[in-house]
Design a protein around this motif. Structure first.
Motif, short mmCIF file in Angstrom:
data_model
loop_
_atom_site.label_atom_id
_atom_site.label_comp_id
_atom_site.label_asym_id
_atom_site.label_seq_id
_atom_site.Cartn_x
_atom_site.Cartn_y
_atom_site.Cartn_z
N TYR A 93 0.60 -1.13 0.13
CA TYR A 93 -0.37 0.16 0.01
C TYR A 93 0.65 1.27 -0.27
O TYR A 93 0.64 1.99 -0.33
N LYS A 94 1.80 1.77 0.83
CA LYS A 94 2.61 2.56 0.57
C LYS A 94 3.44 3.39 -0.16
O LYS A 94 3.66 4.26 -0.96
N GLU A 95 3.39 1.56 -0.18
CA GLU A 95 4.67 2.53 -1.82
C GLU A 95 3.68 2.95 -3.49
O GLU A 95 4.27 3.76 -3.56
N ALA A 96 2.66 2.04 -3.26
CA ALA A 96 1.58 2.27 -4.30
C ALA A 96 1.18 3.46 -3.93
O ALA A 96 1.21 4.09 -5.08
N PHE A 97 0.89 4.19 -2.82
CA PHE A 97 0.44 5.06 -2.05
C PHE A 97 1.78 6.84 -2.97
O PHE A 97 1.26 8.10 -3.69
N ARG A 98 2.86 5.67 -2.83
CA ARG A 98 3.78 6.72 -3.33
C ARG A 98 4.07 7.39 -4.65
O ARG A 98 4.83 7.96 -5.38
N VAL A 192 -8.21 19.42 6.27
CA VAL A 192 -7.52 19.05 5.20
C VAL A 192 -7.67 18.66 3.62
O VAL A 192 -8.32 17.11 4.34
N ASN A 193 -7.19 18.16 3.01
CA ASN A 193 -7.25 17.53 1.66
C ASN A 193 -6.44 16.28 1.46
O ASN A 193 -5.53 16.63 1.54
N LEU A 194 -7.51 14.86 1.78
CA LEU A 194 -7.20 13.90 2.20
C LEU A 194 -6.07 13.27 0.68
O LEU A 194 -5.26 12.62 0.96
N LYS A 195 -6.62 13.95 -0.12
CA LYS A 195 -5.76 13.53 -1.37
C LYS A 195 -4.72 14.44 -2.12
O LYS A 195 -3.81 14.06 -3.06
N LYS A 196 -4.43 15.44 -0.83
CA LYS A 196 -3.51 15.85 -0.87
C LYS A 196 -2.23 15.97 -0.13
O LYS A 196 -0.93 16.65 -0.06
N VAL A 197 -2.44 14.64 0.22
CA VAL A 197 -1.33 14.18 1.83
C VAL A 197 -0.16 13.80 0.93
O VAL A 197 -0.12 12.45 0.45
N LEU A 198 0.74 13.82 1.28
CA LEU A 198 2.40 13.33 0.81
C LEU A 198 2.31 12.39 1.85
O LEU A 198 3.25 11.53 1.61
N LYS A 199 2.76 12.22 3.17
CA LYS A 199 2.85 11.69 3.67
C LYS A 199 2.73 11.74 5.65
O LYS A 199 1.66 12.53 5.98
N GLN A 226 -9.05 6.83 5.82
CA GLN A 226 -9.78 7.40 4.87
C GLN A 226 -8.44 8.62 3.80
O GLN A 226 -8.76 8.28 3.17
N VAL A 227 -7.11 8.41 4.51
CA VAL A 227 -5.95 8.85 3.44
C VAL A 227 -5.90 7.91 2.48
O VAL A 227 -5.48 8.44 0.95
N LEU A 228 -5.43 6.14 2.81
CA LEU A 228 -5.73 5.06 1.86
C LEU A 228 -6.52 5.56 0.11
O LEU A 228 -6.85 4.64 -0.90
N LYS A 229 -7.81 5.69 1.00
CA LYS A 229 -9.05 5.39 0.66
C LYS A 229 -9.17 6.48 -0.43
O LYS A 229 -9.86 6.01 -1.49
N PHE A 230 -8.85 7.49 -0.26
CA PHE A 230 -8.90 8.39 -1.24
C PHE A 230 -7.78 8.26 -2.12
O PHE A 230 -6.81 9.70 -3.11
N SER A 231 -6.14 8.13 -1.49
CA SER A 231 -5.79 8.13 -3.00
C SER A 231 -5.71 7.26 -3.73
O SER A 231 -4.58 6.88 -4.44
#
Length: 232
Positions: A93-98, A192-199, A226-231
């Motif tokens: 998940y983390k790598e895909a998010f990155r 905050v916009n969860l779609k714009k979270v870097l870390k 929630q961050v994962l959901k919207f990423s």
């Protein structure tokens, strides 16, 4: 036309993805699709020398070059490509998010999840704006461009990647104006916009512009989900 590449070394999994894609295409007759299926990462990379793909469905465990490494190679050639991972493990998940993947589909892939992933890249959404008075004039900002909003007494600072605006109003008014589920209130002083979270860490959220927000105690798991959901 959407040019799509499926890369999976398991023939049954590749066939499953191709079958779901065929169903999706049949339900969207007004859109054009061009689909290629690859059983090895080297074959896909070779094809990319002659063809530019818009959407990639990548298995995580492919061959000597795993799906994450393949995605990184794709990003170097085409930063605008939409990448969707397919895997039987949630360990990446983390790598895909990155890498900014659009979706992370766990096998066996459900039709609803597959269609949702395709809708994210193929269905254009109507752009929404937030309007407010700034310096005596009316300003319109794309809702998706808002990184966060901070409270400054009776005023609220709306921050995008390129500008910030000081607006008179309440946080409740801001939430009502934004009207999107990916905006998250961190207490009463920031949104905050969860779609714009870097870390995200257990203590804070870091936005794409480097801004750092403390996470309320006991909310890390909820916010990270929630961050994962919207990423993806």
């Amino acid at each position: 036309m959407y040019k799509i590449a499926i890369c999976d070394d398991e023939k049954s999994s590749a066939a499953e993805a191709a079958g779901l894609l065929k169903e999706y295409i049949s339900e969207h007759p007004h859109s054009e699709f061009d689909v290629d299926v690859f059983g090895a990462s080297i074959d896909l990379l070779g094809a990319m020398e002659k063809k530019v793909y818009d959407i990639f469905f990548l298995d995580i465990y492919i061959d000597k070059m795993n799906g994450i490494e393949l995605a990184e190679a794709i990003r170097k050639k085409n930063d605008k490509a939409h990448i969707i991972f397919m895997t039987s493990s949630n360990a990446f998940y983390k790598e895909a998010f990155r890498i900014k993947a659009v979706h992370y589909l766990e096998k066996p892939i459900f039709r609803e999840d597959f269609f949702d992933a395709m809708d994210r890249v193929c269905v254009e959404e109507v752009a929404r704006y937030i309007s407010f008075k700034d310096g005596g004039q009316i300003t319109k900002v794309l809702v998706d461009d808002v990184l966060y909003i901070e409270s400054e007494d009776h005023y609220k600072r709306i921050v995008t990647s390129t500008n910030s605006y000081l607006v008179r109003g309440t946080m409740q008014q801001m939430i009502s104006e934004l009207a999107e589920p990916y905006f998250y209130s961190l207490g009463v002083k920031s949104i905050v916009n969860l779609k714009k979270v870097l870390k995200i860490t257990k203590d804070s959220i870091i936005m794409e512009n480097g801004a750092d927000f403390k996470i309320p105690r006991g909310t890390y798991r909820q916010i990270s989900e929630q961050v994962l959901k919207f990423s993806f």
